[in-house]
Design a protein around this motif. Structure first.
Motif, PDB file in Angstrom:
ATOM      1  N   TRP A 246      -3.595  -1.299  -9.138  1.00 36.10           N
ATOM      2  CA  TRP A 246      -4.206  -2.446  -9.648  1.00 36.10           C
ATOM      3  C   TRP A 246      -4.711  -2.298 -10.992  1.00 36.10           C
ATOM      4  CZ3 TRP A 246      -3.500  -6.865  -6.989  1.00 36.10           C
ATOM      5  CH2 TRP A 246      -3.264  -6.971  -5.747  1.00 36.10           C
TER       6      TRP A 246
ATOM      7  N   GLN B 239      -3.827  -8.311 -12.531  1.00 35.07           N
ATOM      8  CA  GLN B 239      -4.120  -9.421 -11.421  1.00 35.07           C
ATOM      9  C   GLN B 239      -4.329 -10.669 -12.344  1.00 35.07           C
ATOM     10  OE1 GLN B 239      -7.757  -7.713  -9.514  1.00 35.07           O
ATOM     11  NE2 GLN B 239      -7.323  -5.938 -10.985  1.00 35.07           N
TER      12      GLN B 239
ATOM     13  N   GLY C  95       2.986 -11.289  -1.849  1.00 39.12           N
ATOM     14  CA  GLY C  95       2.379 -10.791  -0.722  1.00 39.12           C
ATOM     15  C   GLY C  95       1.919 -11.823   0.051  1.00 39.12           C
TER      16      GLY C  95
ATOM     17  N   ASN D 260      -0.128 -12.347   4.194  1.00 37.06           N
ATOM     18  CA  ASN D 260      -0.051 -11.975   5.480  1.00 37.06           C
ATOM     19  C   ASN D 260       0.410 -13.129   6.545  1.00 37.06           C
ATOM     20  OD1 ASN D 260      -1.268  -9.326   5.158  1.00 37.06           O
ATOM     21  ND2 ASN D 260      -3.244 -10.095   5.243  1.00 37.06           N
TER      22      ASN D 260
ATOM     23  N   PHE E 123       4.163  -7.053  -0.254  1.00 40.16           N
ATOM     24  CA  PHE E 123       2.658  -6.505  -0.226  1.00 40.16           C
ATOM     25  C   PHE E 123       2.129  -6.813   1.031  1.00 40.16           C
ATOM     26  CE2 PHE E 123       2.674  -6.698  -5.238  1.00 40.16           C
ATOM     27  CZ  PHE E 123       2.980  -5.296  -5.178  1.00 40.16           C
ATOM     28  N   SER E 124       1.587  -5.751   1.820  1.00 42.34           N
ATOM     29  CA  SER E 124       0.841  -6.050   2.948  1.00 42.34           C
ATOM     30  C   SER E 124      -0.726  -5.704   2.743  1.00 42.34           C
ATOM     31  CB  SER E 124       1.081  -5.168   4.209  1.00 42.34           C
ATOM     32  OG  SER E 124       0.427  -5.207   5.283  1.00 42.34           O
ATOM     33  N   ASN E 125      -1.387  -6.518   2.967  1.00 41.48           N
ATOM     34  CA  ASN E 125      -3.084  -6.347   2.929  1.00 41.48           C
ATOM     35  C   ASN E 125      -3.759  -6.259   3.866  1.00 41.48           C
ATOM     36  OD1 ASN E 125      -2.710  -6.751  -0.207  1.00 41.48           O
ATOM     37  ND2 ASN E 125      -2.128  -8.669   0.076  1.00 41.48           N
ATOM     38  N   GLY E 126      -4.569  -5.056   3.881  1.00 43.79           N
ATOM     39  CA  GLY E 126      -5.641  -4.885   4.940  1.00 43.79           C
ATOM     40  C   GLY E 126      -5.176  -5.066   6.419  1.00 43.79           C
ATOM     41  N   LYS E 127      -4.194  -4.446   6.728  1.00 47.04           N
ATOM     42  CA  LYS E 127      -3.647  -4.377   7.984  1.00 47.04           C
ATOM     43  C   LYS E 127      -3.711  -3.043   8.678  1.00 47.04           C
ATOM     44  CE  LYS E 127      -2.440  -8.787   9.073  1.00 47.04           C
ATOM     45  NZ  LYS E 127      -3.018  -9.498  10.123  1.00 47.04           N
TER      46      LYS E 127
ATOM     47  N   ASN F 248      -1.344  -1.415   0.485  1.00 42.30           N
ATOM     48  CA  ASN F 248      -2.781  -1.298  -0.432  1.00 42.30           C
ATOM     49  C   ASN F 248      -3.481   0.077   0.262  1.00 42.30           C
ATOM     50  OD1 ASN F 248      -2.917  -2.802  -2.640  1.00 42.30           O
ATOM     51  ND2 ASN F 248      -3.461  -4.548  -1.102  1.00 42.30           N
TER      52      ASN F 248
END
Length: 270
Positions: A21, A63, A201, A203, A219-223, A251
């Protein structure tokens, strides 16, 4: 046993690639009150990009933020900042995050085609459907409900692809219109890449379905493992219906300190 397509097999056996990032916003967009050690300025980011490139990183993701949110009081615009990092490097691919509601796909397609030529085919885009209402309303733009934002983003990506590959793009959708639009020059002809890569991204169910239909990367976030497995299954199932293959990005959050004890102290603080 079901037959595995050659495209999916190639994607599954491709070497692991690494991205970071880009901290082009103050605070690094980290949800933590501990002091951050990154700098949102260009000089620091230029050195960081060169360091990442020289240590095997493949991508950098700039970003996008237009107003302050959880500490990001200062923000550099993502597309121009990405171009600057492309000019500062030789191999690193730089992904610029953009909001469809704040761009016309024809204007962005032109910008990215130019950045692609300047960088020798290293430009990419992350299409962000948007979650921060104030970024739209404070700019006088309408705020759409969740699934409508993803529907707009899907149309946006569809238009990008058409503009980059068609000499006479003619499209009329619910959010954008093109009339015999001929973009020249087209993006750089890179083997295995028909145009700048498109990342995405999210979810939600809408995000997963959209990725399967139109995006190159998801993009997968926080899983956790089970949550990620469910996302991969959903995206691949939708992609297979449309004869497509989607790559996946995860991530990874690392705490870098001189010793393990220091790193664990920071983890406890977080």
């Amino acid at each position: 046993m079901p037959e595995i397509s050659s495209q999916r097999l190639e994607a599954a056996t491709a070497p692991l690639q690494f991205a970071y990032w880009v901290p082009n916003v103050s605070g690094g967009l980290v949800v933590s009150k501990i002091e951050q050690r990154t700098d949102w300025g260009y000089d620091y980011n230029r050195r960081l990009a060169v360091l990442a490139e020289n240590n095997g990183f493949d991508y950098a993701l700039s970003q996008v933020r237009y107003i302050s949110s959880y500490g990001a009081a200062y923000q550099h615009e993502s597309t121009s900042f990405s171009l600057a990092l492309l000019l500062a490097t030789e191999r690193l691919k730089v992904i610029a995050a953009v909001h469809p509601g704040l761009w016309h796909p024809g204007v962005l397609a032109k910008f990215l085609a130019t950045a692609d030529h300047i960088s020798g085919g290293r430009a990419a885009v992350n299409v962000v459907s948007g979650w921060f209402k104030d970024e739209f309303t404070k700019l006088g733009e309408p705020w759409l409900e969740h699934d409508e934002r993803y529907r707009r983003a899907e149309e946006f990506i569809t238009y990008l692809r058409n503009i980059w590959t068609d000499d006479h793009a003619e499209l009329s959708g619910d959010f954008y219109r093109l009339h015999d639009f001929d973009l020249k020059p087209k993006p750089v002809d890179v083997p295995g890449r028909p145009h700048p890569e498109i990342f995405q991204g999210g979810n939600s169910t809408a995000a997963r379905a959209m990725a399967g239909r139109v995006s190159d990367w998801y993009f997968s976030n926080g899983k956790d493992f089970d949550g990620l497995s469910e996302q991969v299954l959903d995206v691949n199932t939708e992609a297979a219906i449309h004869g497509r293959t989607v790559k996946f990005g995860l991530n990874g959050f690392l705490i870098g300190r001189d010793t393990e004890a220091e790193a664990r102290d920071v983890l406890r603080e977080i």
